[in-house]
Scaffold this active site. Structure first.
Site, PDB file in Angstrom:
ATOM      1  N   PHE A 135      49.288  34.275 -16.296  1.00  0.00           N
ATOM      2  CA  PHE A 135      48.348  34.194 -17.414  1.00  0.00           C
ATOM      3  C   PHE A 135      47.259  33.157 -17.127  1.00  0.00           C
ATOM      4  O   PHE A 135      47.565  32.067 -16.627  1.00  0.00           O
ATOM      5  CB  PHE A 135      49.115  33.833 -18.692  1.00  0.00           C
ATOM      6  N   SER A 136      46.022  33.499 -17.456  1.00  0.00           N
ATOM      7  CA  SER A 136      44.877  32.596 -17.327  1.00  0.00           C
ATOM      8  C   SER A 136      44.731  32.168 -15.858  1.00  0.00           C
ATOM      9  O   SER A 136      44.560  33.033 -15.002  1.00  0.00           O
ATOM     10  CB  SER A 136      45.050  31.420 -18.299  1.00  0.00           C
ATOM     11  N   SER A 137      44.834  30.878 -15.527  1.00  0.00           N
ATOM     12  CA  SER A 137      44.768  30.491 -14.117  1.00  0.00           C
ATOM     13  C   SER A 137      45.814  31.266 -13.302  1.00  0.00           C
ATOM     14  O   SER A 137      45.561  31.654 -12.161  1.00  0.00           O
ATOM     15  CB  SER A 137      44.998  28.983 -13.981  1.00  0.00           C
TER      16      SER A 137
END
Ligand SMILES: *[C@@H]1O[C@H](CO)[C@@H](O)[C@H](O)[C@H]1NC(C)=O
Length: 289
Positions: A135-137
């Site tokens: 998720f995200s990074s």
């Protein structure tokens, strides 16, 4: 009163506590000094699959271990979970690093691949069923790994991420970096994005990872355009066209080809949040039916 409470504890231990998240030291080549945790369920499948699960910026192994219900599914289905973590750059993955964006060159990507090889050797895991999600990074790093190590990962699932090599040329890929061109929705042609993947492993002609791209349409930190750009990238790499869209509730599924190799999920009213549907993810990976 001591005995009943001890009894209570013992009962709890046998009924709910399964294996635990363990740190692993000396897992192999680790040029950026990142950390490895692993979750090996008590009842391991024969030749178990592996899922690498990548935390967001500011996260760590324990946080992401609690961040999805994948550990409960590992207990039920016997697959291994690897939780890498980085202590560098506000705990963000080095997705802008040319070393991570080049097969075998180093960076966080190489350390993560060492963790996979360690787990295959140590637990007799299935080299042909290694997956990555984040998720995200962690979603950004999922695309980096799928691009730089197509020979290692059979499929990947990026949540709220950006395309492979989107941050190349930026000083860092953190929310605090002055250059947010990528996260604000940097656009390139499918061919340009595809070339960035192909250039990460020149001469590679093997199978490419199947990809699932999930993003909230109300995400202002990592713009939804990043998901459309990721889909352009993988459609070019995999040679697939958008065939149809199916809307169910908040989510619109973008199906490429027959939907087994590339699919997008765009969520109406969803912000920058880990919208992980574990069952749907495990079906895409082929771990459950
Ligand atoms: C900002 O980062 C992008 C990649 O995300 C890069 O193409 C661009 O050159 C960078 N801009 C500056 C001014 O460094």
């Amino acid at each position: 009163m001591l005995l009943p409470s001890l009894f209570g504890l013992a009962t709890m231990a046998s009924s709910c506590l399964a294996a635990s998240l363990q740190q692993v030291w000396n897992f192999g080549s680790n040029p950026t000094n990142i950390n490895m945790h692993i979750y090996v369920p008590d009842r391991l499948a024969n030749k178990p699959p592996i899922i690498v699960a990548l935390h967001p910026c500011g996260g760590n192994a324990q946080q992401w271990f609690s961040g999805t219900r994948l550990p409960q599914y590992a207990d039920r289905h016997g697959f291994i979970l690897i939780y890498p973590s980085t202590p560098h750059m506000s705990n963000c993955w080095d997705v802008q690093n040319p070393a991570s964006l080049t097969h075998g060159a180093g960076g966080d990507a190489l350390g993560i691949v060492s963790m996979v090889n360690y787990a295959i050797d140590r637990y007799g895991a299935d080299r042909d069923r290694v997956y990555v999600m984040g998720f995200s990074s962690g979603g950004m790093m999922t695309n980096v790994l799928a691009g730089s190590y197509p020979d290692v990962f059979e499929a990947g699932a990026a949540y709220s991420g950006v395309p492979h090599a989107c941050f190349l040329g930026a000083p860092a890929a953190t929310p605090f970096s002055p250059n947010q061109t990528c996260a604000q929705g940097l656009q390139k042609t499918p061919e340009e994005w595809g070339n960035l993947v192909r250039n990460s492993y020149p001469g590679y002609n093997g199978r490419r990872p199947r990809m699932q791209i999930t993003h909230g349409l109300n995400d202002w930190l990592v713009r939804p355009q990043c998901a459309y750009e990721s889909l352009k990238q993988w459609s070019n790499v995999l040679g697939l066209q958008l065939t149809r869209q199916v809307t169910s509730g908040q989510w619109t599924q973008h199906i490429y080809g027959d939907g087994t190799k590339l699919v997008g999920y765009l969520g109406q009213g969803i912000g920058h949040e880990p919208a992980v549907n574990e069952e749907q993810l495990l079906r895409f990976f082929g771990i459950i039916n």
